[in-house]
Write an enzyme that holds these catalytic residues in place. Structure first.
Site, short mmCIF file in Angstrom:
data_model
loop_
_atom_site.label_atom_id
_atom_site.label_comp_id
_atom_site.label_asym_id
_atom_site.label_seq_id
_atom_site.Cartn_x
_atom_site.Cartn_y
_atom_site.Cartn_z
N ASP A 1 0.87 -1.16 0.00
CA ASP A 1 0.00 0.00 0.00
C ASP A 1 0.92 1.23 0.00
O ASP A 1 2.04 1.15 0.49
CB ASP A 1 -0.86 -0.07 1.27
CG ASP A 1 -1.96 0.96 1.25
OD1 ASP A 1 -2.02 1.73 0.27
OD2 ASP A 1 -2.74 1.01 2.21
N GLY B 1 -0.93 6.31 1.61
CA GLY B 1 -1.94 7.37 1.58
C GLY B 1 -3.01 7.17 2.64
O GLY B 1 -3.34 8.09 3.40
N ASP C 1 -7.99 -7.21 0.10
CA ASP C 1 -7.22 -7.33 1.34
C ASP C 1 -8.13 -6.83 2.45
O ASP C 1 -9.01 -5.99 2.22
CB ASP C 1 -5.97 -6.45 1.31
CG ASP C 1 -6.32 -4.99 1.51
OD1 ASP C 1 -6.82 -4.36 0.56
OD2 ASP C 1 -6.13 -4.47 2.63
N CYS D 1 -13.92 -27.43 7.12
CA CYS D 1 -12.61 -26.78 6.95
C CYS D 1 -11.48 -27.77 7.23
O CYS D 1 -11.57 -28.60 8.12
CB CYS D 1 -12.50 -25.58 7.88
SG CYS D 1 -10.93 -24.72 7.73
N CYS E 1 -8.23 -26.71 7.84
CA CYS E 1 -7.06 -25.98 8.34
C CYS E 1 -6.50 -26.67 9.58
O CYS E 1 -7.13 -27.55 10.17
CB CYS E 1 -7.42 -24.53 8.64
SG CYS E 1 -8.24 -24.28 10.21
N CYS F 1 -8.86 -26.50 12.64
CA CYS F 1 -10.02 -27.38 12.56
C CYS F 1 -9.62 -28.85 12.62
O CYS F 1 -10.37 -29.68 13.11
CB CYS F 1 -10.83 -27.09 11.30
SG CYS F 1 -11.65 -25.48 11.37
N HIS G 1 -7.48 -20.06 11.20
CA HIS G 1 -8.69 -20.62 10.55
C HIS G 1 -9.33 -19.58 9.63
O HIS G 1 -9.69 -19.89 8.50
CB HIS G 1 -9.72 -21.10 11.58
CG HIS G 1 -11.07 -21.25 10.97
ND1 HIS G 1 -11.43 -22.35 10.23
CD2 HIS G 1 -12.12 -20.38 10.91
CE1 HIS G 1 -12.65 -22.16 9.75
NE2 HIS G 1 -13.09 -20.98 10.15
#
Ligand SMILES: [Zn+2]
Length: 684
Positions: free
Chosen positions: A99, A102, A272, A310, A312, A315, A341
């Protein structure tokens, strides 16, 4: 002509979804290939708060977002220069987007002065005076070594007056030219930013001005800072319509999973947001069944992962009860695990969106997800001392479900809606009558031929599947008999687990199959040539991965609870999957709008037998099944007349401006012999 953008990012648009602007694309940065739509976890200070790089890599993060403003102040550009940029510094092998600074200059507290030349502000670290001009911003981003740099823009709240918004936009345009010049022939990509607050005329003007400059991609800035969701979505749609097809589009700082879905639908590729990690700190998880808030007491003893679909690390490893405990104890590990997660869920959601765009199944997916993603858990009770009676009650509850006992027979009730599964009868008797006997399952399973595939939509407490299994096991196994495959679809196993805790009241579960299915998601009985499989997750998505069915037990909750499964488009999608198959669908509903939805979708619709106080249920036939001797009584003139007088003519879920369903029903081949003109319409 090859544009600099194509040289830098090699952007390739792969697909645009039918009936939507949702698109799938890929491009290549200096470090990696990026598949879109994609979500970029935010690593403001060259770290995603509380997350290890290994976990980010495993979650499939393709681009990290870092912040020029913060990294300029600390550690400073010389450190990046020494380590070969941010990739070497944080040992990140994939892409980085920076970024410009700004947003921070204009949103962080403290004084700043703004001139045509630059913004001037005091460092929040040591109070020194810092000047950030477009040139200094680009120079810093070059030193950081970002794969994608952003122009320096003037951010104003989206609610400012028109004149202020215009002046910020015009300065942003002049600074955009200076950023392009400062980038020079660097191989790093540079994105322009469209500003204009919530004013449509300014957004259009800004999109035209910025796209006239040769950027490698275009961002929509200045949203998610005070406007309503509707304004944000309208604004996004106005801008994406003006952006070139052949460059990536990035909506800055947005948002919740629902926001992402809506923006992808409107043609955005990249996102994002800090929400996955910042809300994790507050105990909020984004899941495939909506948001879950771990501060709620109902999670205290709950087994199972926070999201059953899920994969992940969190999980795979921990129960909801454990995460609830960490949250209560204010342990850092708690929000680290929840953040992991959430990031994983965001990235998985983007991958799923991409698959649907590529398969051109986006629109039905979108319709279902927009309701699901926004759903909130309704477990509100605070933790209180528990009495003996309450403890007994609690054993009869699990997740969204509770057991209701009537005449020594157990029923499962969904607490949110109050809806009871198989409410009108003994569940096992209803399952036998409506699903097993009506589908002539025992007869069909006794004769030769290819495998017989049964879809069990809404496993619930497995009453229908077990009725089918018992019927097949009871008939003698002939050697030439077809294999039977039962595929159960369910996204929440709590109801089955709850019923299994109480075999006294759920007699149909006194069989080894349900426990094996729960543990391994499949069970088989080779001597009966019988196989039972569980597809855990959304029917809307999982149905695409199952073989076409001959018989469908369509037994989800009613449209009050499970709206998306009962719409015309859902039935049309289902019928497309059965296009080459003689499929019979059995369901308990006899509602006019459900039958209208099935007819408008192309099913032939017949009367099903009654159950309890209901005099009729419904059978749907694919065109192939309708051509065969099926023995069911198709709806005829009587029903069409009743439908014409009904105030529930429209298929469930149809919108006011689409009345194509009326013509589809009136011209349905099932009613070919009936004089249409006699069928009154609502307008008569
Ligand atoms: Zn997870």
């Amino acid at each position: 002509m090859v544009s600099p953008a194509q040289l830098r990012l090699h952007f390739k648009l792969e697909a645009t979804a039918s009936g939507s602007r949702a698109r799938a694309a890929r491009f290549t940065t200096l470090h990696s290939e990026v598949l879109t739509p994609t979500f970029m976890p935010v690593g403001t200070h060259a770290v995603v708060r509380s997350q290890r790089r290994e976990d980010l890599l495993e979650s499939g993060a393709q681009v990290l977002l870092a912040n020029t403003y913060h990294l300029l102040l600390r550690p400073g550009t010389e450190v990046f220069e020494k380590f070969g940029g941010i990739h070497g510094f944080m040992n990140w092998p994939r892409s980085v987007l920076t970024d410009s600074g700004g947003f921070q200059i204009f949103s962080l507290p403290g004084s700043r002065t703004l001139t045509e030349e630059h913004a001037e502000f005091r460092s929040y670290l040591d109070n020194t005076l810092v000047r950030l001009s477009p040139e200094r911003s680009i120079e810093t981003q070059k030193a950081i070594g970002a794969d994608i740099m952003m122009v320096l823009d003037q951010c104003v709240p989206s609610t400012v007056d028109h004149a202020t918004a215009r002046s910020a936009m015009e300065l942003t345009h002049r600074w955009a030219w200076r950023c392009l010049a400062a980038r020079g022939d660097s191989p790093q990509a540079l994105f322009g930013i469209v500003q204009g607050a919530s004013y449509e005329d300014l957004r259009v003007e800004s999109a035209r001005a910025i796209t006239a400059m040769p950027f490698d991609g275009y961002a929509i800035g200045g949203l998610a800072v005070g406007e309503t969701r509707q304004q944000r979505e309208d604004c996004t749609a106005v801008v994406t319509a003006l952006l070139p097809e052949d460059r990536p589009r990035y909506l800055m700082g947005v948002g919740t999973t629902r926001d992402l879905l809506e923006a992808v639908h409107r043609g955005v590729d990249m996102f994002d947001c800090i929400l996955p990690t910042s809300l994790a700190k507050q105990g909020v998880a984004f899941t495939s069944i909506g948001r879950r808030d771990l501060r709620r007491a109902a999670y205290r003893g709950m087994a199972g992962p926070i999201d059953p679909t899920c994969n992940c690390y969190t999980c795979r490893t921990y129960s909801i009860a454990y995460l609830f405990h960490l949250q209560r104890a204010n342990e850092v590990t708690g929000w680290q695990l929840l953040g992991l997660h959430n990031i994983h869920f965001y990235l998985q959601l983007m991958r799923t969106m991409r698959e649907h765009i590529l398969a051109d199944t986006w629109l039905p997916f979108y319709e279902v997800q927009r309701h699901l993603l926004d759903a909130r858990d309704s477990y509100g009770a605070p933790v209180r001392p528990v009495t003996k009676a309450q403890r007994r009650m609690r054993r009869l509850q699990r997740g969204r479900y509770e057991v209701v006992i009537r005449d020594d027979v157990g029923f499962i009730r969904e607490k949110g809606s109050g809806e009871v599964m198989h409410s009108v009868n003994d569940p096992a008797a209803e399952a036998r009558s409506l699903y097993v006997e009506q589908s002539r399952l025992a007869t069909r399973a006794a004769f030769g031929g290819g495998p017989l595939v049964i879809w069990d939509v809404g496993l619930g407490a497995a009453a229908n599947a077990m009725a089918a299994i018992c019927a097949i096991e009871e008939c003698a196994a002939a050697t030439d008999r077809p294999e039977v495959r039962i595929i159960s679809f369910e996204h929440d196993l709590d109801s089955l687990e709850l019923a299994l805790e109480h075999p006294r009241w759920f007699k149909h579960l006194r069989h080894p199959a349900p426990r094996v299915l729960l543990a391994q998601h499949s069970w088989s009985n080779p001597s009966a040539r019988l196989e039972w499989q569980l597809l855990l997750g959304d029917f809307a998505t999982h149905k695409f991965s199952a073989p076409a069915p001959h018989i469908i037990f369509f037994d989800p909750f009613s449209f009050k609870t499970d709206a998306a499964l009962w719409t015309q488009s859902a039935f049309a999608e289902l019928l497309r999957l059965c296009a080459d198959c003689a499929t019979e669908l059995f369901t308990y509903s006899s509602s006019t709008s459900v039958r209208a939805a099935m007819l408008a979708a192309g099913f032939y619709v017949a009367k099903g037998r009654g159950t309890g106080p209901k005099s009729e249920t419904t059978i749907g036939l694919s065109p192939q099944a309708a051509c065969m001797a099926h023995g069911h009584e198709l709806l005829g003139e009587d029903w069409l007349g009743k439908w014409g007088r009904s105030d529930a003519q429209a298929p469930f879920g149809s919108s006011d401006d689409d009345t194509g369903w009326r013509e589809a029903i009136l011209s349905h081949p099932q009613f070919r012999h009936i004089n249409y003109h006699r069928a009154p319409s609502a307008k008569d």
